[in-house]
Design a protein around this motif. Structure first.
Motif, PDB file in Angstrom:
ATOM      1  N   PHE A  19       9.573   2.993  25.128  1.00 38.71           N
ATOM      2  CA  PHE A  19       9.761   1.916  26.083  1.00 38.71           C
ATOM      3  C   PHE A  19       9.700   0.607  25.315  1.00 38.71           C
ATOM      4  O   PHE A  19       8.772   0.385  24.536  1.00 38.71           O
ATOM      5  N   LEU A  20      10.696  -0.220  25.531  1.00 34.97           N
ATOM      6  CA  LEU A  20      10.805  -1.504  24.842  1.00 34.97           C
ATOM      7  C   LEU A  20      10.715  -2.622  25.870  1.00 34.97           C
ATOM      8  O   LEU A  20      11.554  -2.706  26.773  1.00 34.97           O
ATOM      9  N   GLN A  21       9.684  -3.432  25.745  1.00 35.67           N
ATOM     10  CA  GLN A  21       9.532  -4.610  26.607  1.00 35.67           C
ATOM     11  C   GLN A  21       9.847  -5.843  25.773  1.00 35.67           C
ATOM     12  O   GLN A  21       9.335  -5.998  24.669  1.00 35.67           O
ATOM     13  N   VAL A  22      10.682  -6.695  26.314  1.00 39.25           N
ATOM     14  CA  VAL A  22      11.034  -7.964  25.671  1.00 39.25           C
ATOM     15  C   VAL A  22      10.640  -9.076  26.633  1.00 39.25           C
ATOM     16  O   VAL A  22      10.941  -9.005  27.829  1.00 39.25           O
ATOM     17  N   SER A  23       9.944 -10.089  26.126  1.00 43.32           N
ATOM     18  CA  SER A  23       9.555 -11.226  26.971  1.00 43.32           C
ATOM     19  C   SER A  23       9.968 -12.516  26.283  1.00 43.32           C
ATOM     20  O   SER A  23       9.919 -12.624  25.055  1.00 43.32           O
ATOM     21  N   TRP A  24      10.398 -13.497  27.100  1.00 44.16           N
ATOM     22  CA  TRP A  24      10.863 -14.771  26.566  1.00 44.16           C
ATOM     23  C   TRP A  24      10.646 -15.863  27.583  1.00 44.16           C
ATOM     24  O   TRP A  24      10.476 -15.599  28.772  1.00 44.16           O
ATOM     25  N   GLU A  25      10.657 -17.091  27.101  1.00 39.74           N
ATOM     26  CA  GLU A  25      10.439 -18.246  27.979  1.00 39.74           C
ATOM     27  C   GLU A  25      11.757 -18.779  28.535  1.00 39.74           C
ATOM     28  O   GLU A  25      12.062 -18.571  29.691  1.00 39.74           O
ATOM     29  N   LYS A  26      12.542 -19.463  27.710  1.00 36.45           N
ATOM     30  CA  LYS A  26      13.781 -20.095  28.180  1.00 36.45           C
ATOM     31  C   LYS A  26      14.969 -19.162  28.001  1.00 36.45           C
ATOM     32  O   LYS A  26      15.676 -18.856  28.942  1.00 36.45           O
ATOM     33  N   ASP A  27      15.209 -18.754  26.788  1.00 34.57           N
ATOM     34  CA  ASP A  27      16.236 -17.773  26.473  1.00 34.57           C
ATOM     35  C   ASP A  27      15.861 -17.116  25.158  1.00 34.57           C
ATOM     36  O   ASP A  27      14.959 -17.582  24.464  1.00 34.57           O
ATOM     37  N   LEU A  28      16.536 -16.054  24.811  1.00 31.76           N
ATOM     38  CA  LEU A  28      16.185 -15.341  23.583  1.00 31.76           C
ATOM     39  C   LEU A  28      16.317 -16.214  22.343  1.00 31.76           C
ATOM     40  O   LEU A  28      15.616 -15.994  21.363  1.00 31.76           O
ATOM     41  N   GLY A  29      17.180 -17.198  22.378  1.00 34.31           N
ATOM     42  CA  GLY A  29      17.403 -18.061  21.230  1.00 34.31           C
ATOM     43  C   GLY A  29      16.212 -18.914  20.850  1.00 34.31           C
ATOM     44  O   GLY A  29      16.136 -19.426  19.728  1.00 34.31           O
ATOM     45  N   THR A  30      15.243 -19.059  21.753  1.00 35.76           N
ATOM     46  CA  THR A  30      14.046 -19.851  21.439  1.00 35.76           C
ATOM     47  C   THR A  30      12.897 -18.966  20.969  1.00 35.76           C
ATOM     48  O   THR A  30      11.792 -19.448  20.755  1.00 35.76           O
ATOM     49  N   GLY A  31      13.171 -17.674  20.814  1.00 41.99           N
ATOM     50  CA  GLY A  31      12.171 -16.726  20.357  1.00 41.99           C
ATOM     51  C   GLY A  31      11.749 -15.801  21.481  1.00 41.99           C
ATOM     52  O   GLY A  31      11.976 -16.080  22.655  1.00 41.99           O
ATOM     53  N   PHE A  32      11.146 -14.693  21.099  1.00 41.01           N
ATOM     54  CA  PHE A  32      10.742 -13.706  22.096  1.00 41.01           C
ATOM     55  C   PHE A  32       9.653 -12.805  21.530  1.00 41.01           C
ATOM     56  O   PHE A  32       9.415 -12.757  20.326  1.00 41.01           O
ATOM     57  N   GLY A  33       9.011 -12.083  22.434  1.00 41.51           N
ATOM     58  CA  GLY A  33       7.992 -11.109  22.066  1.00 41.51           C
ATOM     59  C   GLY A  33       8.503  -9.714  22.334  1.00 41.51           C
ATOM     60  O   GLY A  33       9.329  -9.507  23.219  1.00 41.51           O
ATOM     61  N   LEU A  34       8.019  -8.771  21.553  1.00 41.16           N
ATOM     62  CA  LEU A  34       8.410  -7.374  21.706  1.00 41.16           C
ATOM     63  C   LEU A  34       7.171  -6.502  21.852  1.00 41.16           C
ATOM     64  O   LEU A  34       6.147  -6.757  21.207  1.00 41.16           O
ATOM     65  N   LEU A  35       7.284  -5.486  22.675  1.00 47.18           N
ATOM     66  CA  LEU A  35       6.269  -4.460  22.765  1.00 47.18           C
ATOM     67  C   LEU A  35       7.017  -3.133  22.802  1.00 47.18           C
ATOM     68  O   LEU A  35       7.911  -2.948  23.628  1.00 47.18           O
ATOM     69  N   LEU A  36       6.709  -2.243  21.872  1.00 47.48           N
ATOM     70  CA  LEU A  36       7.333  -0.930  21.806  1.00 47.48           C
ATOM     71  C   LEU A  36       6.246   0.115  21.977  1.00 47.48           C
ATOM     72  O   LEU A  36       5.196   0.033  21.344  1.00 47.48           O
ATOM     73  N   SER A  37       6.486   1.098  22.838  1.00 46.20           N
ATOM     74  CA  SER A  37       5.479   2.119  23.087  1.00 46.20           C
ATOM     75  C   SER A  37       6.131   3.486  23.219  1.00 46.20           C
ATOM     76  O   SER A  37       7.219   3.615  23.778  1.00 46.20           O
ATOM     77  N   ASP A  38       5.416   4.503  22.713  1.00 48.41           N
ATOM     78  CA  ASP A  38       5.827   5.889  22.918  1.00 48.41           C
ATOM     79  C   ASP A  38       4.881   6.571  23.916  1.00 48.41           C
ATOM     80  O   ASP A  38       4.837   7.783  24.013  1.00 48.41           O
ATOM     81  N   CYS A  39       4.102   5.797  24.635  1.00 47.59           N
ATOM     82  CA  CYS A  39       3.110   6.218  25.622  1.00 47.59           C
ATOM     83  C   CYS A  39       1.845   6.795  24.985  1.00 47.59           C
ATOM     84  O   CYS A  39       0.946   7.235  25.694  1.00 47.59           O
ATOM     85  N   GLN A  40       1.792   6.792  23.669  1.00 45.89           N
ATOM     86  CA  GLN A  40       0.568   7.165  22.965  1.00 45.89           C
ATOM     87  C   GLN A  40       0.088   6.000  22.114  1.00 45.89           C
ATOM     88  O   GLN A  40      -1.107   5.779  21.996  1.00 45.89           O
ATOM     89  N   CYS A  41       1.020   5.300  21.537  1.00 42.81           N
ATOM     90  CA  CYS A  41       0.732   4.135  20.705  1.00 42.81           C
ATOM     91  C   CYS A  41       1.638   2.996  21.160  1.00 42.81           C
ATOM     92  O   CYS A  41       2.666   3.225  21.798  1.00 42.81           O
ATOM     93  N   ALA A  42       1.237   1.787  20.802  1.00 43.45           N
ATOM     94  CA  ALA A  42       2.058   0.613  21.129  1.00 43.45           C
ATOM     95  C   ALA A  42       2.066  -0.320  19.924  1.00 43.45           C
ATOM     96  O   ALA A  42       1.079  -0.428  19.201  1.00 43.45           O
ATOM     97  N   TRP A  43       3.195  -0.977  19.729  1.00 40.70           N
ATOM     98  CA  TRP A  43       3.362  -1.928  18.642  1.00 40.70           C
ATOM     99  C   TRP A  43       3.903  -3.219  19.226  1.00 40.70           C
ATOM    100  O   TRP A  43       4.749  -3.196  20.121  1.00 40.70           O
ATOM    101  N   THR A  44       3.395  -4.338  18.750  1.00 39.88           N
ATOM    102  CA  THR A  44       3.837  -5.637  19.256  1.00 39.88           C
ATOM    103  C   THR A  44       4.324  -6.504  18.106  1.00 39.88           C
ATOM    104  O   THR A  44       3.951  -6.300  16.948  1.00 39.88           O
ATOM    105  N   GLY A  45       5.133  -7.472  18.451  1.00 42.09           N
ATOM    106  CA  GLY A  45       5.613  -8.428  17.457  1.00 42.09           C
ATOM    107  C   GLY A  45       6.235  -9.619  18.141  1.00 42.09           C
ATOM    108  O   GLY A  45       6.479  -9.607  19.355  1.00 42.09           O
ATOM    109  N   THR A  46       6.463 -10.653  17.373  1.00 37.08           N
ATOM    110  CA  THR A  46       7.139 -11.847  17.880  1.00 37.08           C
ATOM    111  C   THR A  46       8.269 -12.212  16.932  1.00 37.08           C
ATOM    112  O   THR A  46       8.194 -11.966  15.724  1.00 37.08           O
ATOM    113  N   VAL A  47       9.295 -12.782  17.503  1.00 37.96           N
ATOM    114  CA  VAL A  47      10.443 -13.269  16.748  1.00 37.96           C
ATOM    115  C   VAL A  47      10.590 -14.743  17.096  1.00 37.96           C
ATOM    116  O   VAL A  47      10.757 -15.093  18.269  1.00 37.96           O
ATOM    117  N   SER A  48      10.510 -15.599  16.087  1.00 40.52           N
ATOM    118  CA  SER A  48      10.576 -17.043  16.326  1.00 40.52           C
ATOM    119  C   SER A  48      12.020 -17.541  16.320  1.00 40.52           C
ATOM    120  O   SER A  48      12.940 -16.839  15.888  1.00 40.52           O
TER     121      SER A  48
END
Length: 89
Positions: A19-48
């Motif tokens: 499962f891939l969750q993407v979150s952003w404020e204005k639009d993806l071009g201003t950066g976004f956050g990512l959360l990836l999960s396999d329902c056992q583990c989760a990984w997060t990151g940000t793209v500026s």
């Protein structure tokens, strides 16, 4: 803040579901956050915004076109199903 959640089956392991969750404020071009999960583990990151500009320049693609491709791959869901592949490493 806007968020999307998509189920993905990576080509690196097509039997697995992530499962891939993407979150952003204005639009993806201003950066976004990512959360990836396999329902056992989760990984997060940000793209500026700077990361996006740098990556677009590295692949010699117009920045706006690059942001549009990100939108299609990360948040378009069913609209882009089968057009983009994910590899989990």
């Amino acid at each position: 803040m806007e968020k999307t959640l998509n189920r993905i089956h990576p080509v690196s392991d097509p039997e697995e579901t992530y499962f891939l969750q993407v979150s952003w404020e204005k639009d993806l071009g201003t950066g976004f956050g990512l959360l990836l999960s396999d329902c056992q583990c989760a990984w997060t990151g940000t793209v500026s915004e700077a990361d996006i500009s740098r990556e677009a320049a590295d692949i010699e693609m117009d920045r706006e076109k690059y942001v549009e491709e990100l939108r299609k791959a990360l948040i378009a869901g069913e609209e882009s199903a089968g057009k983009y592949n994910f590899v989990i490493s």
